[in-house]
Design a protein around this motif. Sequence first.
Motif, short mmCIF file in Angstrom:
data_model
loop_
_atom_site.label_atom_id
_atom_site.label_comp_id
_atom_site.label_asym_id
_atom_site.label_seq_id
_atom_site.Cartn_x
_atom_site.Cartn_y
_atom_site.Cartn_z
N GLY A 174 -1.83 2.17 12.37
CA GLY A 174 -1.42 1.57 13.63
C GLY A 174 -0.80 2.53 14.60
N ASP A 175 -0.95 3.81 14.39
CA ASP A 175 -0.34 4.79 15.29
C ASP A 175 -0.97 4.69 16.68
N ARG A 176 -0.12 4.40 17.66
CA ARG A 176 -0.62 4.16 19.02
C ARG A 176 -1.25 5.40 19.62
N GLN A 177 -0.64 6.55 19.45
CA GLN A 177 -1.16 7.79 20.00
C GLN A 177 -2.55 8.11 19.43
N GLN A 178 -2.70 7.89 18.12
CA GLN A 178 -3.99 8.15 17.48
C GLN A 178 -5.05 7.17 18.00
N LEU A 179 -4.67 5.93 18.22
CA LEU A 179 -5.62 4.93 18.74
C LEU A 179 -6.07 5.27 20.16
N ILE A 180 -5.13 5.73 20.98
CA ILE A 180 -5.47 6.11 22.35
C ILE A 180 -6.39 7.32 22.35
N LEU A 181 -6.08 8.30 21.53
CA LEU A 181 -6.92 9.49 21.44
C LEU A 181 -8.33 9.13 20.98
N PHE A 182 -8.40 8.28 19.97
CA PHE A 182 -9.73 7.86 19.48
C PHE A 182 -10.50 7.13 20.58
#
Length: 416
Positions: A174-182
């Motif tokens: 659920g890491d927000r930064q990782q989701l945005i990057l993806f």
Amino acid sequence: MPHELHKESRLLIQEALKDPLVRIPRALKSDYYSHQKGLHLKYLLQVNLFAQFAYASYTLADIYVLTDVHTLLIITKLGFTVLVTLLTIWIYHHKQNLPLFDLLLPTSIIGASAVWFFNLNQSESPYTQIYQYASLVFIVLANLSVHVHFKPSLITSALITLMIYIGVYFNVDGDRQQLILFSLIYLPVLSFSIYISWNSTLKSRIVFLQHTLNEYNRQAFEHMAHTDSLTGLNNRRSFEYLAHRHLLSIVEEDHPDPTSLIVFDVDHFKKINDNYGHDIGDKVLKIIAETACSEMRPTDILARYGGEEFIALLPNTHLDDALKIADSLRQRIERTEVAIDQQQTLRFTISVGAAILETCENDLYTLIKQADIALYQAKANGRNRVEHYDPFISPVLEPQVHGSWSNDRPIKIVEE
């Protein structure tokens, strides 16, 4: 499809090609699927099989990255690949349903992405967050295979995307930064793949409609080349070709079916044109053509042979039956009226000459000449009557009134 329906279909196609969405008219959808099936069905089978092979081959990369779930990878991925491959082959051989086959790979990729992320999320490998970007190939591959339906591909794309995002969410905890990057990497690829799907289906529709329009235009030109423009009947060239083909076919038979021929024209047609005008004369010819069409059978070959002259070859018809057909036509014409104006009508008659093929020789020239002699006798005997050629009674005459045929111009037909 009849010529008039072809004309209507051409108008529908022209309108569809002007439509930005190039939607297939409802009347042509079955033809569209048949056309696409011939072009794409085998190709889609190959794409599906290669895609399953590629998915299975990725197991090697998975084993290299996800070192702690080897057994799970082999069971789930290879099991899924075998299942989908067998289903693909079964659908191809038993269903032959193009819309279903067109969406088979995108649908299977929904399951493939779920299996892939399930394995990814079971691993403790430090490379899983990098490896999740390999999932971009799923959406690209899914939309590359679509050729027939665009709207359903949007649904499968949405489901694949949902499955990928669920897998990514759990993979990055659920890491927000990782989701945005993806998302920044995935969404442009998604948009591009959807464009590919749209462009493929659009081109398929354009190619089909243009191909169909060209075919209809070709048939229309061919129809014009072999059809009399006023009456819609076969013209002289078309009649001679079709009649010659029939006579060639019966030469090879031991006991050929009888073949008769009738020639008929309008009595005093010149007076009709002189007294009432050529537009009334044209109406007379059209009425005769329509009436003759309704009297003839599907196997009969009817044509406007020139001017006010009509001709019909009657396969499998004895002379007595030909005379009955001719007299029925004569009587119907005799009862027909043409409106000249609101107060005046015109009645007209025809004279008919008939002959039967006496030998097995495919001598169309002689048969037409005999019928024309009989027509001349009908004119000489008072008009509005039917006469048949009798070699023992009919004088050996060259047609003088309707001299359309002469000894120095035999009919020659070249087989096409």
